[in-house]
Design an enzyme around this catalytic site. Structure first.
Site, PDB file in Angstrom:
ATOM      1  N   ASP A  74     -36.687  13.481  -6.269  1.00  0.00           N
ATOM      2  CA  ASP A  74     -37.557  13.244  -7.428  1.00  0.00           C
ATOM      3  C   ASP A  74     -38.392  14.494  -7.691  1.00  0.00           C
ATOM      4  OD1 ASP A  74     -39.062  12.323  -9.449  1.00  0.00           O
ATOM      5  OD2 ASP A  74     -39.978  10.663  -8.353  1.00  0.00           O
ATOM      6  N   LEU A  75     -37.767  15.474  -8.357  1.00  0.00           N
ATOM      7  CA  LEU A  75     -38.454  16.740  -8.636  1.00  0.00           C
ATOM      8  C   LEU A  75     -39.249  16.653  -9.935  1.00  0.00           C
ATOM      9  CD1 LEU A  75     -35.501  19.139  -7.701  1.00  0.00           C
ATOM     10  CD2 LEU A  75     -37.375  18.362  -6.240  1.00  0.00           C
ATOM     11  N   LYS A  76     -38.993  15.634 -10.751  1.00  0.00           N
ATOM     12  CA  LYS A  76     -39.660  15.496 -12.066  1.00  0.00           C
ATOM     13  C   LYS A  76     -39.691  16.835 -12.787  1.00  0.00           C
ATOM     14  CE  LYS A  76     -41.394  11.135 -11.950  1.00  0.00           C
ATOM     15  NZ  LYS A  76     -41.854  10.894 -10.599  1.00  0.00           N
TER      16      LYS A  76
ATOM     17  N   ALA B 169     -39.527  19.712 -15.468  1.00  0.00           N
ATOM     18  CA  ALA B 169     -39.878  19.821 -16.897  1.00  0.00           C
ATOM     19  C   ALA B 169     -40.094  21.301 -17.190  1.00  0.00           C
ATOM     20  CB  ALA B 169     -41.131  19.010 -17.209  1.00  0.00           C
ATOM     21  N   ASP B 170     -38.992  22.023 -17.404  1.00  0.00           N
ATOM     22  CA  ASP B 170     -39.113  23.476 -17.562  1.00  0.00           C
ATOM     23  C   ASP B 170     -37.911  23.969 -18.366  1.00  0.00           C
ATOM     24  OD1 ASP B 170     -39.929  26.186 -17.115  1.00  0.00           O
ATOM     25  OD2 ASP B 170     -40.761  25.587 -15.171  1.00  0.00           O
TER      26      ASP B 170
ATOM     27  N   SER C 282     -44.520   4.463 -15.515  1.00  0.00           N
ATOM     28  CA  SER C 282     -45.014   3.144 -15.124  1.00  0.00           C
ATOM     29  C   SER C 282     -46.533   3.002 -15.123  1.00  0.00           C
ATOM     30  CB  SER C 282     -44.510   2.823 -13.706  1.00  0.00           C
ATOM     31  OG  SER C 282     -44.974   3.791 -12.781  1.00  0.00           O
TER      32      SER C 282
ATOM     33  N   GLY D  97     -42.584   1.027  -9.939  1.00  0.00           N
ATOM     34  CA  GLY D  97     -43.753   0.239 -10.339  1.00  0.00           C
ATOM     35  C   GLY D  97     -43.798  -1.109  -9.644  1.00  0.00           C
TER      36      GLY D  97
ATOM     37  N   ALA E 281     -46.937  -1.788  -5.296  1.00  0.00           N
ATOM     38  CA  ALA E 281     -48.278  -1.200  -5.383  1.00  0.00           C
ATOM     39  C   ALA E 281     -48.796  -1.105  -6.823  1.00  0.00           C
ATOM     40  CB  ALA E 281     -48.281   0.187  -4.732  1.00  0.00           C
TER      41      ALA E 281
ATOM     42  N   PRO F 245     -41.066  -7.901  -7.661  1.00  0.00           N
ATOM     43  CA  PRO F 245     -39.666  -7.602  -7.333  1.00  0.00           C
ATOM     44  C   PRO F 245     -38.716  -8.429  -8.198  1.00  0.00           C
ATOM     45  CG  PRO F 245     -40.944  -7.896  -5.328  1.00  0.00           C
ATOM     46  CD  PRO F 245     -41.842  -8.293  -6.469  1.00  0.00           C
TER      47      PRO F 245
END
Ligand code: BMP
EC number: 4.1.1.23
Length: 224
Positions: free
Chosen positions: A57-59, A61-62, A114, A168, A171, A176
């Site tokens: 999960d590098l997310k 945005a470049d 989320s 999401g 927590a 579920p």
């Protein structure tokens, strides 16, 4: 029905991954963990549970060039890499997808998020991001379990061929199974499992709750 465990907090997860391996479908590795332990740690964890789905999960945005460099640091250890959807196709997600395709790896793109503040950005951005996703056709999409209506929109728009992963649950308040009922393939659960005193029992309980909710909602329409 799928369950992915988010490993975010820097720490040692070798033993936990081994214990959860037969109980979950995969693992999502967060930036705090990857930055603290280095990309090679993903490979070390993978050896504890080879056949699971492993997602970095590098997310991202470049520009494409930088996203390729970043993804390339961890790609050999995982099956898929997550990028943001708002950067568009040309010179960005298109390049990243071609690069991951050439490595036999999968691209997962965030359609919406989320947290409560996501409404500020994504309520406006979602139609455009969906256009991007329709053109790009990534292997997977992230859509929020906290907003099952959005999961349903993504599923209806992109059809059955895309894997939808929904964070999401636990927590952040989603129940579920709620995103699965709305059309997701996987629910992503972090702290409700990793922060529990008994993570194995927590994962098994979440599985049971997913199954119960899913069997209740089957037969009703998606996106409710
Ligand atoms: P938790 O179950 O502890 O709230 O963790 C959720 C996980 O999903 C985290 O790894 C977070 O980075 C990720 N995530 C999220 O919470 N919301 C999003 O919209 C997108 C995410 O990737």
């Amino acid at each position: 029905m799928g369950l992915l465990v988010a490993l975010d907090r820097p720490g040692g997860y070798e033993e936990l991954v081994g214990k959860l391996c037969s109980r979950v479908d995969g693992f999502k590795l967060g930036l705090p963990l990857l930055m603290a332990r280095g990309p090679g740690y993903a490979g070390l964890l993978r050896r504890r549970c080879r056949d699971a789905l492993w997602v970095a999960d590098l997310k991202l945005a470049d520009i494409g060039y930088v996203m390729r460099l970043t993804a390339g640091l961890v790609a050999e250890h995982v099956d898929a890499v997550i990028a943001h959807g708002f950067v568009g196709v040309e010179g960005a997600l298109g390049e990243l997808k071609d690069y991951l395709d050439s490595l036999g790896k999968r691209l997962v793109v965030v359609a919406s998020m989320s947290h409560p503040g996501a409404r500020e950005a994504y309520d406006h951005a979602l139609p455009r991001i969906l256009e991007t996703l329709e053109r790009l056709r990534p292997w997977g999409v992230v859509a929020p379990a906290t907003r099952p209506g959005v999961v349903g929109i993504v599923r209806r728009r992109l059809g059955p061929g895309v894997a939808i992963m929904s964070p999401g649950v636990g927590a952040q308040g989603a129940e579920p199974g709620s995103a699965l009922c709305a059309g997701a393939d996987y629910e992503i659960v972090g702290r409700a499992i990793t922060g529990s005193g008994d993570p194995v029992e927590a994962a098994e309980r979440i599985r049971r709750e997913q199954e119960a909710r899913l069997s209740n909602c089957r037969g009703t329409s998606h996106g409710s």
